[in-house]
Design a protein around this motif. Structure first.
Motif, mmCIF file in Angstrom:
data_model
loop_
_atom_site.group_PDB
_atom_site.id
_atom_site.type_symbol
_atom_site.label_atom_id
_atom_site.label_comp_id
_atom_site.label_asym_id
_atom_site.label_seq_id
_atom_site.Cartn_x
_atom_site.Cartn_y
_atom_site.Cartn_z
ATOM 1 N N HIS A 72 0.829 -1.204 0.000
ATOM 2 C CA HIS A 72 0.000 0.000 0.000
ATOM 3 C C HIS A 72 0.865 1.256 0.000
ATOM 4 C CE1 HIS A 72 -3.827 -1.987 1.903
ATOM 5 N NE2 HIS A 72 -3.584 -2.405 0.677
ATOM 6 N N ASP A 73 1.994 1.214 0.689
ATOM 7 C CA ASP A 73 2.884 2.376 0.733
ATOM 8 C C ASP A 73 3.426 2.703 -0.658
ATOM 9 O OD1 ASP A 73 4.292 4.449 2.074
ATOM 10 O OD2 ASP A 73 6.113 3.226 1.999
ATOM 11 N N CYS A 74 3.596 1.692 -1.487
ATOM 12 C CA CYS A 74 4.072 1.898 -2.867
ATOM 13 C C CYS A 74 2.912 2.128 -3.825
ATOM 14 C CB CYS A 74 4.887 0.693 -3.318
ATOM 15 S SG CYS A 74 6.366 0.429 -2.352
ATOM 16 N N ASP A 75 1.706 2.274 -3.286
ATOM 17 C CA ASP A 75 0.482 2.524 -4.051
ATOM 18 C C ASP A 75 0.066 1.329 -4.906
ATOM 19 O OD1 ASP A 75 -1.696 4.143 -4.397
ATOM 20 O OD2 ASP A 75 -0.870 5.257 -6.082
ATOM 21 N N TYR A 76 0.332 0.128 -4.405
ATOM 22 C CA TYR A 76 -0.133 -1.099 -5.039
ATOM 23 C C TYR A 76 -1.189 -1.734 -4.147
ATOM 24 C CZ TYR A 76 3.947 -0.899 -8.073
ATOM 25 O OH TYR A 76 4.881 -0.510 -8.978
ATOM 26 N N SER A 77 -2.109 -2.449 -4.759
ATOM 27 C CA SER A 77 -3.120 -3.165 -4.007
ATOM 28 C C SER A 77 -2.476 -4.322 -3.247
ATOM 29 C CB SER A 77 -4.178 -3.708 -4.969
ATOM 30 O OG SER A 77 -5.038 -4.602 -4.311
ATOM 31 N N GLY A 78 -3.078 -4.706 -2.153
ATOM 32 C CA GLY A 78 -2.580 -5.835 -1.381
ATOM 33 C C GLY A 78 -2.667 -7.159 -2.131
ATOM 34 N N TRP A 79 -3.509 -7.201 -3.159
ATOM 35 C CA TRP A 79 -3.628 -8.409 -3.955
ATOM 36 C C TRP A 79 -2.333 -8.740 -4.698
ATOM 37 C CZ3 TRP A 79 -7.256 -11.696 -2.926
ATOM 38 C CH2 TRP A 79 -8.454 -11.238 -2.365
ATOM 39 N N TRP A 80 -1.441 -7.777 -4.828
ATOM 40 C CA TRP A 80 -0.143 -8.041 -5.457
ATOM 41 C C TRP A 80 0.677 -9.030 -4.636
ATOM 42 C CZ3 TRP A 80 1.832 -7.003 -10.127
ATOM 43 C CH2 TRP A 80 1.134 -6.109 -10.926
ATOM 44 N N LEU A 81 0.304 -9.246 -3.401
ATOM 45 C CA LEU A 81 0.975 -10.257 -2.571
ATOM 46 C C LEU A 81 0.881 -11.641 -3.213
ATOM 47 C CD1 LEU A 81 2.364 -11.014 0.124
ATOM 48 C CD2 LEU A 81 0.100 -11.237 1.111
ATOM 49 N N LEU A 82 -0.198 -11.895 -3.936
ATOM 50 C CA LEU A 82 -0.392 -13.185 -4.585
ATOM 51 C C LEU A 82 0.589 -13.430 -5.723
ATOM 52 C CD1 LEU A 82 -4.288 -13.351 -4.610
ATOM 53 C CD2 LEU A 82 -2.698 -14.391 -2.992
ATOM 54 N N VAL A 83 1.240 -12.379 -6.204
ATOM 55 C CA VAL A 83 2.263 -12.544 -7.238
ATOM 56 C C VAL A 83 3.378 -13.444 -6.722
ATOM 57 C CG1 VAL A 83 4.077 -11.301 -8.500
ATOM 58 C CG2 VAL A 83 1.766 -10.413 -8.449
ATOM 59 N N GLY A 84 3.638 -13.398 -5.434
ATOM 60 C CA GLY A 84 4.684 -14.225 -4.843
ATOM 61 C C GLY A 84 4.419 -15.715 -4.950
ATOM 62 N N LEU A 85 3.202 -16.105 -5.274
ATOM 63 C CA LEU A 85 2.879 -17.520 -5.426
ATOM 64 C C LEU A 85 3.324 -18.080 -6.776
ATOM 65 C CD1 LEU A 85 -0.690 -17.582 -3.846
ATOM 66 C CD2 LEU A 85 1.477 -18.254 -2.794
ATOM 67 N N VAL A 86 3.618 -17.209 -7.733
ATOM 68 C CA VAL A 86 4.120 -17.659 -9.031
ATOM 69 C C VAL A 86 5.571 -18.100 -8.826
ATOM 70 C CG1 VAL A 86 4.637 -16.970 -11.396
ATOM 71 C CG2 VAL A 86 2.613 -16.057 -10.237
ATOM 72 N N PRO A 87 5.888 -19.336 -9.160
ATOM 73 C CA PRO A 87 7.249 -19.823 -8.895
ATOM 74 C C PRO A 87 8.323 -18.987 -9.596
ATOM 75 C CG PRO A 87 5.794 -21.631 -9.481
ATOM 76 C CD PRO A 87 5.034 -20.362 -9.719
ATOM 77 N N TYR A 88 9.407 -18.769 -8.893
ATOM 78 C CA TYR A 88 10.617 -18.088 -9.365
ATOM 79 C C TYR A 88 10.378 -16.626 -9.741
ATOM 80 C CZ TYR A 88 11.858 -22.979 -9.624
ATOM 81 O OH TYR A 88 12.029 -24.292 -9.325
ATOM 82 N N VAL A 89 9.662 -16.360 -10.803
ATOM 83 C CA VAL A 89 9.467 -14.995 -11.286
ATOM 84 C C VAL A 89 8.640 -14.174 -10.308
ATOM 85 C CG1 VAL A 89 8.505 -13.616 -13.176
ATOM 86 C CG2 VAL A 89 9.627 -15.780 -13.666
#
Length: 134
Positions: free
Chosen positions: A88-105
């Motif tokens: 949120h501090d970087c003005d991104y939605s919290g849903w971007w946390l789910l990006v971490g579930l994509v392996p490696y990238v």
């Protein structure tokens, strides 16, 4: 340690913003505690298992394994909450946390997002964290 306990006091607060200082100090303490618990686990883990290791054999380690799992479960929600507030501090939605579930990238992309400087002043997620104010 103040940032660590401040994050734990905001246990499930997914609103607002968390600055880089708050997030990375919390993460550093998390890594240190996890490392210490892992070393305790390694110190008492039976060496005679050898190549026949099975995950169910971790129960043989006893107390260190259970303490490590309890700590991981107890800090899962605060870790997710502070990560969402950091996004949120970087003005991104919290849903971007789910990006971490994509392996490696995804893990690399999430790490990069967490390293960005937060937006100056207020944004759509709230007021600027105190650490940015003069």
């Amino acid at each position: 340690m103040d940032e660590y306990f401040a994050v734990l006091q905001q246990y499930a607060n997914f609103t607002g913003r968390a600055g880089r200082k708050e997030y990375w100090r919390f993460s550093l303490v998390q890594i240190g505690i996890a490392f210490a618990l892992a070393m305790w686990l390694v110190a008492v883990f039976p060496n005679e298992l050898g190549d026949n290791f099975r995950w169910r054999d971790l129960g043989a380690a006893g107390l260190p394994f259970y303490v490590m799992m309890l700590y991981a479960l107890a800090t899962f929600i605060p870790t997710c909450a502070v990560t969402v507030r950091r996004l949120h501090d970087c003005d991104y939605s919290g849903w971007w946390l789910l990006v971490g579930l994509v392996p490696y990238v995804g893990e690399v992309a999430l790490f990069a997002l967490l390293c960005f400087q937060g937006t100056a002043g207020d944004n759509r997620f709230g007021a600027e964290p105190d650490e940015y104010r003069d």
